[in-house]
Write a protein that holds these residues in place. Structure first.
Motif, mmCIF file in Angstrom:
data_model
loop_
_atom_site.group_PDB
_atom_site.id
_atom_site.type_symbol
_atom_site.label_atom_id
_atom_site.label_comp_id
_atom_site.label_asym_id
_atom_site.label_seq_id
_atom_site.Cartn_x
_atom_site.Cartn_y
_atom_site.Cartn_z
ATOM 1 N N GLY A 1 -11.132 -4.532 -7.054
ATOM 2 C CA GLY A 1 -10.634 -5.590 -6.295
ATOM 3 C C GLY A 1 -10.095 -6.889 -7.203
ATOM 4 O O GLY A 1 -9.847 -6.536 -8.264
ATOM 5 N N TRP A 52 0.828 -1.169 -0.080
ATOM 6 C CA TRP A 52 0.043 0.128 -0.061
ATOM 7 C C TRP A 52 0.739 1.416 -0.005
ATOM 8 O O TRP A 52 0.238 2.441 -0.370
ATOM 9 C CB TRP A 52 -0.922 -0.061 1.134
ATOM 10 N N THR A 89 -10.390 0.531 2.803
ATOM 11 C CA THR A 89 -11.477 0.493 2.271
ATOM 12 C C THR A 89 -11.473 -0.332 0.856
ATOM 13 O O THR A 89 -12.400 -1.106 0.729
ATOM 14 C CB THR A 89 -12.053 1.840 1.813
ATOM 15 N N ALA A 90 -10.513 -0.237 0.071
ATOM 16 C CA ALA A 90 -10.517 -0.706 -1.009
ATOM 17 C C ALA A 90 -10.418 -2.343 -0.844
ATOM 18 O O ALA A 90 -10.973 -3.144 -1.542
ATOM 19 C CB ALA A 90 -9.229 -0.395 -2.044
ATOM 20 N N GLY A 112 -7.569 -1.459 -6.446
ATOM 21 C CA GLY A 112 -8.915 -0.525 -6.161
ATOM 22 C C GLY A 112 -9.492 0.059 -7.345
ATOM 23 O O GLY A 112 -10.804 -0.108 -7.405
ATOM 24 N N TYR A 152 -12.218 6.013 -2.983
ATOM 25 C CA TYR A 152 -12.132 5.244 -1.525
ATOM 26 C C TYR A 152 -11.926 6.079 -0.451
ATOM 27 O O TYR A 152 -11.811 5.936 0.692
ATOM 28 C CB TYR A 152 -11.047 4.259 -1.650
ATOM 29 N N TYR A 201 -2.302 1.640 -6.892
ATOM 30 C CA TYR A 201 -4.014 1.893 -6.900
ATOM 31 C C TYR A 201 -4.620 0.996 -7.684
ATOM 32 O O TYR A 201 -5.765 0.850 -7.654
ATOM 33 C CB TYR A 201 -3.871 3.307 -7.608
ATOM 34 N N SER A 253 -12.888 -4.974 -2.306
ATOM 35 C CA SER A 253 -12.594 -6.082 -3.196
ATOM 36 C C SER A 253 -13.061 -7.504 -2.520
ATOM 37 O O SER A 253 -13.558 -8.429 -3.488
ATOM 38 C CB SER A 253 -10.939 -6.140 -3.035
ATOM 39 N N VAL A 279 -3.879 -6.485 -2.698
ATOM 40 C CA VAL A 279 -4.776 -5.657 -2.397
ATOM 41 C C VAL A 279 -4.861 -5.819 -0.657
ATOM 42 O O VAL A 279 -5.353 -4.889 0.039
ATOM 43 C CB VAL A 279 -6.203 -6.343 -2.814
ATOM 44 N N PHE A 339 -8.834 6.937 -7.286
ATOM 45 C CA PHE A 339 -8.824 6.206 -6.029
ATOM 46 C C PHE A 339 -8.850 6.898 -4.852
ATOM 47 O O PHE A 339 -9.778 6.473 -3.985
ATOM 48 C CB PHE A 339 -7.487 5.521 -5.923
ATOM 49 N N ARG A 362 -8.122 4.592 3.068
ATOM 50 C CA ARG A 362 -8.399 4.246 1.458
ATOM 51 C C ARG A 362 -8.260 3.042 1.174
ATOM 52 O O ARG A 362 -8.912 2.405 0.549
ATOM 53 C CB ARG A 362 -7.877 5.585 0.947
#
Length: 720
Positions: free
Chosen positions: A211, A193, A443-444, A207, A552, A204, A448, A289, A548, A440
């Motif tokens: 996902g 990340w 959240t992604a 996301g 997110y 990114y 996913s 992810v 992104f 963020r």
């Protein structure tokens, strides 16, 4: 001869046509190589002979990985006490061999240094049901076999994990720490990340695509197989200027000199392998992810947690600012995820060394000859030194030896290898996510999981029903990254006349003059095309990042996936390991009993730690002096490297725990004759002075040590 105003047009177009024909012939050869390699059982690009040692296909949990031995060069006698090296190639879409593609390579430098060398590669087809966990178990077995074959080695096998193989070997080392020596992570992502705004857009991608449901779809279209060509295409899409123009134009513009290098590289780049769909899904869900490895939330099938803090062997991270696939933040961000302070690294007993190249790209980390003769050669030559280092965080600094370098005889080669202690602020300075960005990505990851669940419930049964073996095979054959090789091969009837045309062109080759104005116009046009494609990349990446961040970062979406109000901790707490905490507490309590225990060896090491702790910097000259002194002793009287490592770590921790008490206790360790004490102090002096003149603080500490070892005699008399 310079072109005149009447013939420069003819000269240019004659050369342009000839280059076009020769370029088509190069592509024809590339296509033929593609089909030749498809017919091989174990295609690779190793420049060395390799003898099979273990075949993972025969294991109880079979995998398509193999362990091979690289025999020493002719006329080279291996030192049985030198640790073996194991080079592990990445299975990230391409075939094996990049770690030994040239003589100046990771295998080449370790082999040249007299180390036994082994290579872990893989076959194009995965075994049915094979998982990433199975592969890690197989790699542990490979390490056991390497250690068994070298019982006299004074250290556990050193491991070089390239790219994907790096995180895979870290998982193996976390689960089997007793098997591993120093681990070199070359361009290996561990924190997926992390990055810097305006850069590193690849993070990114998961996301933006919603996902990992597309990964599942790709596996279903492949009938349970994931085509590595998809990963290759993903890498290439990051730099469209290079992929679409600069690389092909580079061959066309320099076809007389560039063809051989291009074909060598494309032999590796153009041989995509397959992964089981389950393997790729695991990678996408848990790493790309989910980012579960660095944060300690990864578990094996039996529930064992994969905690990178369990690794006790040194971890050496090699990254580059020119690497757009694994930038330094993703190579080193895991340190901030695991530790809140550099003292915690010491308490855990880990030694982490890192270095960052300024310009080299991702692939150059593995295949660049300049990197091989500098960074990889220095790591190989100084591996024992790194293994002896006290726990902590260090930056490796490599500088060229000059005429002014003191005690250059103690340096092996053209470069001086130095380790400088660092704090976590040095890692933070590379760039990191803030709390909002971390939220963020979280959240992604949840989106996913939702999308993947919807795909599996709604669409997956229908997709699997519609796709048969023939359709899956056809989809792979028609993949653009495979088709571009096949369409220019001899299997295409339209390419039939190219070979003869190329032969005729080579007989009558008429290169254009360097000062031809049309050639200059061609070069300007090429730069314009590259600049335009690069502008497209920048715009695309900016839109990707904006999409992104906007999607997110929505409080509504974050609430919908179950994230409550408030900012997330950018570095979530790692799940506690009570067993390790208890072991750490026990070790700390045991240290309290060791201040007055030991003999001359412990006294010498403690004195050296005390002298050097003022600056912390250590280079290979001190280690070279230590090795020279050690070599003077008969083999039966030498302290083995693992025992020496234990003494160094123990004495370092004692000095760190209570420096003054540790120094005052030195006389208790010096229960020996005057001659033995004098000899011991001489070792201290020689090693301390190996880097040259001591600073004022270090000189003062050396004088205090001399007093404790020999009494109040003048220094000159003491060392005479």
């Amino acid at each position: 001869m310079p072109a005149t105003s009447t013939n420069f047009v003819t000269e240019y177009w004659t050369d342009a046509f000839q280059r076009w024909v020769l370029t088509l012939d190069v592509l024809r050869q590339r296509g033929n190589t593609y089909f030749e390699r498809r017919g091989e059982i174990a295609p690779h690009v190793l420049a060395f002979d390799a003898k099979l040692v273990l075949d993972g296909r025969k294991f109880e949990r079979p995998v398509n990985y193999v362990l091979a031995h690289i025999p020493p060069a002719d006329g080279v006698t291996l030192d049985p006490t030198k640790r073996p090296f194991v080079i592990v190639d990445p299975r990230a879409g391409h075939g094996p061999g990049i770690g030994g593609m040239k003589q100046d390579s990771e295998i080449g430098v370790a082999r040249a240094a007299g180390h036994p060398c082994y290579f872990v590669g893989f076959l194009p087809e995965p075994m049915p049901g094979q998982t990433i966990e199975d592969v890690c178990c197989a790699e542990a077995r490979f390490l056991e076999e390497v250690a068994r074959r070298h019982p006299e080695a004074e250290g556990k096998p050193a491991i070089i994990g390239n790219c994907q193989a790096g995180w895979q070997m870290m998982i193996t080392a976390a689960l089997h720490p007793e098997l591993c020596g120093p681990i070199v992570l070359a361009g290996s992502p561990l924190s997926y990340w992390v990055g810097v705004r305006g850069k590193n857009p690849m993070r990114y991608l998961g996301g933006v695509l919603g996902g990992t449901w597309l990964t599942a779809l790709s596996g279903d279209i492949g009938k349970g197989k994931f085509d590595g060509a998809n990963l290759v295409a993903n890498f290439e899409s990051m730099n469209p200027a290079n992929t679409l123009w600069e690389k092909p134009y580079g061959v066309y513009s320099k076809v007389d000199t560039e063809a051989s290098r291009f074909l060598d590289f494309e032999t590796w780049w153009g041989s995509p392998v397959l992964l089981n769909a389950e393997e790729m899904q695991w990678i996408a869900d848990n790493l790309f992810v989910g980012n579960k490895l660095a944060t300690g939330h990864l578990h094996t099938a039996d529930g064992t947690r994969v905690d990178l803090r369990n690794i006790k062997s040194p971890i050496i991270v090699f990254s580059s600012w020119g690497d757009n696939i694994t930038p330094p933040q993703q190579a080193l961000g895991w340190i901030l995820d695991l530790y809140g302070h550099e003292n915690e690294i010491v308490e855990t007993g880990q030694t982490i060394v890192y270095t960052t190249h300024q310009t080299i790209g991702h692939l150059g980390i593995f295949v660049s000859g300049k990197v091989a003769v500098r960074e990889h050669a220095e790591f190989a030559g100084c591996m024992d030194m790194i293994d002896l280092m006290p726990p902590g965080l260090y930056e490796a600094v490599i500088t060229e030896v000059t005429e002014d370098t003191e005690n250059a005889a103690l340096i092996d080669g053209r470069y001086l290898f130095r380790l400088e202690p660092r704090t976590l602020d040095a890692i933070r300075a590379l760039g990191r996510n803030d709390a909002a960005d971390e939220r963020r990505f979280e959240t992604a990851a949840r989106v996913s999981e939702i999308n993947l669940g919807l795909y599996r419930a709604v669409a997956q049964p229908a997709v699997r029903t519609m796709v048969g073996d023939e359709a899956a095979s056809a989809a792979r054959e028609l993949h653009p990254n495979r088709l571009r090789f096949a369409m220019f091969s001899d299997r295409n009837p339209l390419m039939e006349p190219i070979k003869k045309m190329a032969e005729d062109v080579r007989k009558d080759r008429a290169p254009v003059s360097p000062n031809n104005p049309l050639l200059a116009l061609e070069s300007v046009t090429s730069h314009w095309i590259s600049a335009w494609l690069d502008s497209f990349r920048l715009a695309r990446d900016s839109m990707t990042e904006a999409a992104f961040v906007t999607v997110y970062g929505s409080p509504l979406l974050q609430a919908a996936v179950g994230l409550g109000a408030g900012a997330s901790d950018p570095h979530p707490n790692i799940e506690r390991d009570l067993a390790r905490e208890a072991a750490t507490a026990h070790s700390r309590a045991e240290l309290e009993t060791l201040f007055e225990k030991g003999g001359l060896i412990e006294a010498v090491v403690r004195a050296l730690v005390y002298i050097r702790v003022a600056t912390g910097s250590i280079d290979e000259r001190g280690f070279g002096a230590l090795q020279a002194i050690r070599a003077m002793r008969p083999p039966t009287e030498r302290l083995h490297m693992p025992d020496l490592k234990k003494v160094i770590r123990e004495q370092y921790l004692l000095v760190r725990l209570d420096e003054e008490r540790a120094v005052r206790a030195l006389p208790a360790l010096l229960q020996a004759t005057d001659e033995e004490r004098r000899a011991a102090f001489d070792i201290v002096r020689r090693i301390a002075a190996a880097r040259g003149a001591l600073g004022e603080v270090e000189a003062g500490r050396l004088h205090r040590v001399q007093t404790l070892f020999l009494g109040a005699a003048p220094l000159a008399e003491a060392v005479a």
